[in-house]
Design an enzyme around this catalytic site. Structure first.
Site, PDB file in Angstrom:
ATOM      1  N   LYS A 275       0.833  -1.190   0.000  1.00 31.00           N
ATOM      2  CA  LYS A 275       0.000   0.000   0.000  1.00 31.00           C
ATOM      3  C   LYS A 275       0.876   1.252   0.000  1.00 31.00           C
ATOM      4  O   LYS A 275       2.056   1.205   0.357  1.00 31.00           O
ATOM      5  CB  LYS A 275      -0.893   0.013   1.247  1.00 31.00           C
ATOM      6  CG  LYS A 275      -1.899  -1.115   1.326  1.00 31.00           C
ATOM      7  CD  LYS A 275      -2.663  -1.046   2.639  1.00 31.00           C
ATOM      8  CE  LYS A 275      -3.664  -2.191   2.771  1.00 31.00           C
ATOM      9  NZ  LYS A 275      -4.806  -2.056   1.857  1.00 31.00           N
ATOM     10  N   ARG A 349     -10.019 -11.996   1.569  1.00 36.49           N
ATOM     11  CA  ARG A 349     -10.900 -13.031   1.000  1.00 36.49           C
ATOM     12  C   ARG A 349     -10.244 -14.408   1.032  1.00 36.49           C
ATOM     13  O   ARG A 349     -10.931 -15.417   1.137  1.00 36.49           O
ATOM     14  CB  ARG A 349     -11.326 -12.630  -0.416  1.00 36.49           C
ATOM     15  CG  ARG A 349     -10.205 -12.536  -1.419  1.00 36.49           C
ATOM     16  CD  ARG A 349     -10.562 -11.635  -2.596  1.00 36.49           C
ATOM     17  NE  ARG A 349     -10.575 -10.234  -2.196  1.00 36.49           N
ATOM     18  CZ  ARG A 349     -10.899  -9.229  -3.008  1.00 36.49           C
ATOM     19  NH1 ARG A 349     -11.256  -9.483  -4.259  1.00 36.49           N
ATOM     20  NH2 ARG A 349     -10.880  -7.985  -2.585  1.00 36.49           N
TER      21      ARG A 349
END
EC number: 3.4.11.1
Length: 497
Positions: A275, A349
Site C-alpha cells: 500500500k 478473501r
C-alpha cells in the site's frame, strides 16, 4: 462498569444533592410532573426564564445547561429537548442516552425519565443506558498524560417509575455494551501489541464466560490444508491463528448453530503489492470483522443467550518479505479449489475462504454470516455510515437488514449476479483473487460465495463503518465496534428459543 460509567436506578420520588439534574422537555417546554417536583419552583422558574433568553425551543437533541439556583438538589440543571410530539413518538433511546452522557461528561448526574406523553418501557430505559455507556468509552491507556476529566468516571442515576422492572433489561444492555467495548478495544490496539498469538490468547479469555475456545496453530492448519490463509501469513514473522468460539446456550445442544465468521488481519501492509504510506497506519483496523465476532460472542455469553452460536476468526498479518506470497502465485485452499494471486493486497478473501469452508464442513451451521473490512470499493459505493450486504438468501438478508435498522447499524443489500462471478475466472487456476477495477466489492463477495455450499449465507463488507467512521452520539472512538449490536439483535429476534 462498562464504558467507564456507573449506572444505577432509583424511584421518581427520590431526592439527592449535588451533581447534575437532567430533565427532558418537548417543543412546548412543558415539564413532566416528576421533573417539576425535582426542580421545585426555583428551578422551574429559572428554566422558563433561561429558555426565553437563550431562545431554547426544546428541539430534539438540543440542550440548555444552567447553574442550579438555591433550593434545587443539584449543582447544574441540564434540560434536554425531545422535539415535537411526532419526534417523541420515535425516540431513538440509544442515541438519547449517548447525547445525555455527552452533555453530562465526567460528572455525576440524576436523570428524570418519565412523562411527556409517552411511557418509557424497560427496553427503552435499557437502550438509554446502552447509549450512555457507549458514549462514555475512551481508549487512552497509552497516553502518559491525562486531563483531570479523563481520570474521572461518570455516574448516572436514572429515576424511573419502577427500578426493579428495568434492571434485567439494563443488565442485558450492559452485556451488549461490554461486547461493543471489547470490539472497540481490539480494533484500537496497535499491531505490535495485538499480533495473532496475542489476539488468540485474549479470545481464549472468553472461556471464563462459558464459551468453548479452540485455537488452530500453523501445524494444524497445514494438516487440514488451509493453504489460502497460510499463503497470506507467510511473509510475516508472526504466526497466524484460527480461533473457533462456541456458545451453546440453546436448550437443545444438538441444534445447528448460527455461524459468525470474521476477517482478522491485524495489520495489512498490502504485502508485496504494498500500500501507499498515506493512511497505512489505519490498517491495524483491518481486523474489525473479527472484533465484531469476538464482541458478539462476549455479549451473548454475558447475557446467557438461549442460542447456539459459532464464532470463527482467521488471524494473520500481511507483510512483505523474502518469503511473502507473490502476484502470479497459485495457492490451494482448504476446499481444494485453486486461486491465482493477482494482488497480495486482496488477502482478506483468502483468509475468509478457508475459515468459511472449515466452519460449514465441521459444524453444519443453519446460516453463516461473515464480516470483513474487505474492500475500499464499498466505501466508494456506500460511504461510512452504512455497510454493504451481499447474500444468497432473501430471508436471511431481510432479517439482517431489519436487525441493523433496529440496532442503529444499517446495511444496504448489494447485487450478486453471474457477471461478478465470471469476473474472477482465471486462465491458470479455478479463480483469481481480484476481478479488476470495476465492482470491486461485488467481485470480492462473488469470490467468497464460491466457498459457500447449500447454506444461507451473508457477507457484510464493513470497511466504511468498522474504523474511522463518522462520529455519532454513541461513538467517538476510531474503532467503532460495528456489528455487535446488529448481530446481538439478530440472535435475540431470530435464533433464541
Amino acid at each position: 462498569m462498562a464504558g467507564g460509567i456507573e449506572i444505577t436506578f432509583e424511584p421518581l420520588s427520590s431526592r439527592g444533592t449535588g451533581g447534575d439534574l437532567v430533565v427532558f422537555v418537548g417543543d412546548d417546554l412543558a415539564l413532566s410532573g416528576a421533573a417539576s417536583e425535582a426542580l421545585g419552583q426555583p428551578g422551574t422558574e429559572l428554566v422558563a426564564r433561561a429558555a426565553a433568553s437563550e431562545r431554547f425551543k426544546g428541539k430534539a437533541q438540543s440542550a440548555l445547561v444552567l447553574p442550579a439556583p438555591a433550593g434545587v438538589e443539584a449543582d447544574r440543571l441540564v434540560v434536554i429537548g425531545l422535539g415535537s410530539e411526532k419526534d417523541r413518538a420515535k425516540i431513538d433511546w440509544t442515541v438519547l442516552g449517548g447525547f445525555t452522557a455527552g452533555k453530562v461528561g465526567a460528572r455525576s448526574a440524576r436523570v428524570v425519565i418519565d412523562g411527556l406523553g409517552f411511557a418509557a418501557s424497560a427496553r427503552d430505559v435499557a437502550d438509554f443506558t446502552l447509549g450512555a455507556r457507549l458514549r462514555s468509552y475512551r481508549f487512552d491507556q497509552y497516553k502518559t498524560k491525562k486531563k483531570d476529566e479523563d481520570e474521572a468516571g461518570a455516574a448516572l442515576t436514572l429515576r424511573v417509575a419502577d427500578p426493579s422492572a428495568v434492571e434485567a433489561a439494563a443488565r442485558s444492555a450492559e452485556a451488549v455494551a461490554e461486547g461493543v467495548i471489547l470490539a472497540r478495544n481490539l480494533v484500537n490496539e496497535p499491531p505490535n501489541v495485538l499480533y495473532p498469538e496475542e489476539y488468540a490468547r485474549r479470545v481464549s479469555e472468553l472461556t471464563q464466560l462459558g464459551v468453548e475456545v479452540e485455537i488452530l496453530d500453523v501445524a494444524r492448519m497445514k494438516e487440514i490444508g488451509m493453504g489460502a490463509l497460510l499463503a497470506v501469513a507467510q511473509g510475516s514473522a508472526r504466526e497466524p491463528r484460527v480461533v473457533i468460539m462456541r456458545w451453546n446456550g440453546a436448550d437443545d445442544a444438538a441444534e445447528p448453530p448460527l455461524a459468525l465468521i470474521g476477517k482478522g488481519v491485524v495489520f495489512d501492509s498490502g504485502g508485496v503489492s504494498i500500500k501507499s504510506a498515506g493512511g497505512m497506519e489505519d490498517m491495524k483496523g483491518d481486523m474489525g470483522g473479527s472484533a465484531a465476532v469476538v464482541g458478539t460472542l462476549h455479549a451473548l455469553a454475558s447475557r446467557k443467550a438461549k442460542a447456539n452460536v459459532i464464532g470463527a476468526i482467521g488471524i494473520v498479518e500481511n507483510m512483505p518479505d523474502g518469503a511473502a506470497y507473490r502476484p502470479s502465485d497459485i495457492v490451494t485452499s482448504l476446499s481444494g479449489q485453486t486461486i491465482e494471486v493477482i494482488n497480495t493486497d486482496a488477502e482478506g478473501r483468502l483468509v475468509l475462504a478457508d475459515v468459511l469452508w472449515h466452519v460449514q464442513a465441521t459444524y453444519k451451521p443453519k446460516a453463516m454470516i461473515d464480516l470483513a473490512t474487505l474492500t475500499g470499493a464499498i466505501i466508494v459505493a456506500l460511504g461510512q455510515d452504512i455497510a454493504g450486504l451481499f447474500s444468497n438468501d432473501d430471508a436471511l438478508s431481510g432479517q439482517i437488514t431489519a436487525a441493523g435498522e433496529a440496532a442503529g447499524e444499517k446495511v444496504w443489500r448489494m447485487p450478486l449476479i453471474p457477471a461478478f462471478d465470471k469476473a474472477i475466472d482465471s486462465k491458470f487456476a479455478d479463480m483469481k483473487n481480484t476481478g479488476g477495477r470495476h465492482g470491486g466489492a461485488a467481485t470480492a463477495a462473488a469470490f467468497l460465495k464460491r466457498y459457500v455450499n447449500d447454506v444461507p449465507w451473508a457477507h457484510l463488507d464493513i470497511a466504511g463503518v468498522g474504523m474511522s467512521s463518522t462520529p455519532s452520539e454513541i461513538n467517538r472512538s476510531w474503532g467503532a465496534g460495528w456489528g455487535v449490536r446488529l448481530l446481538d439483535r439478530l440472535v435475540r429476534e431470530h435464533y433464541e428459543r
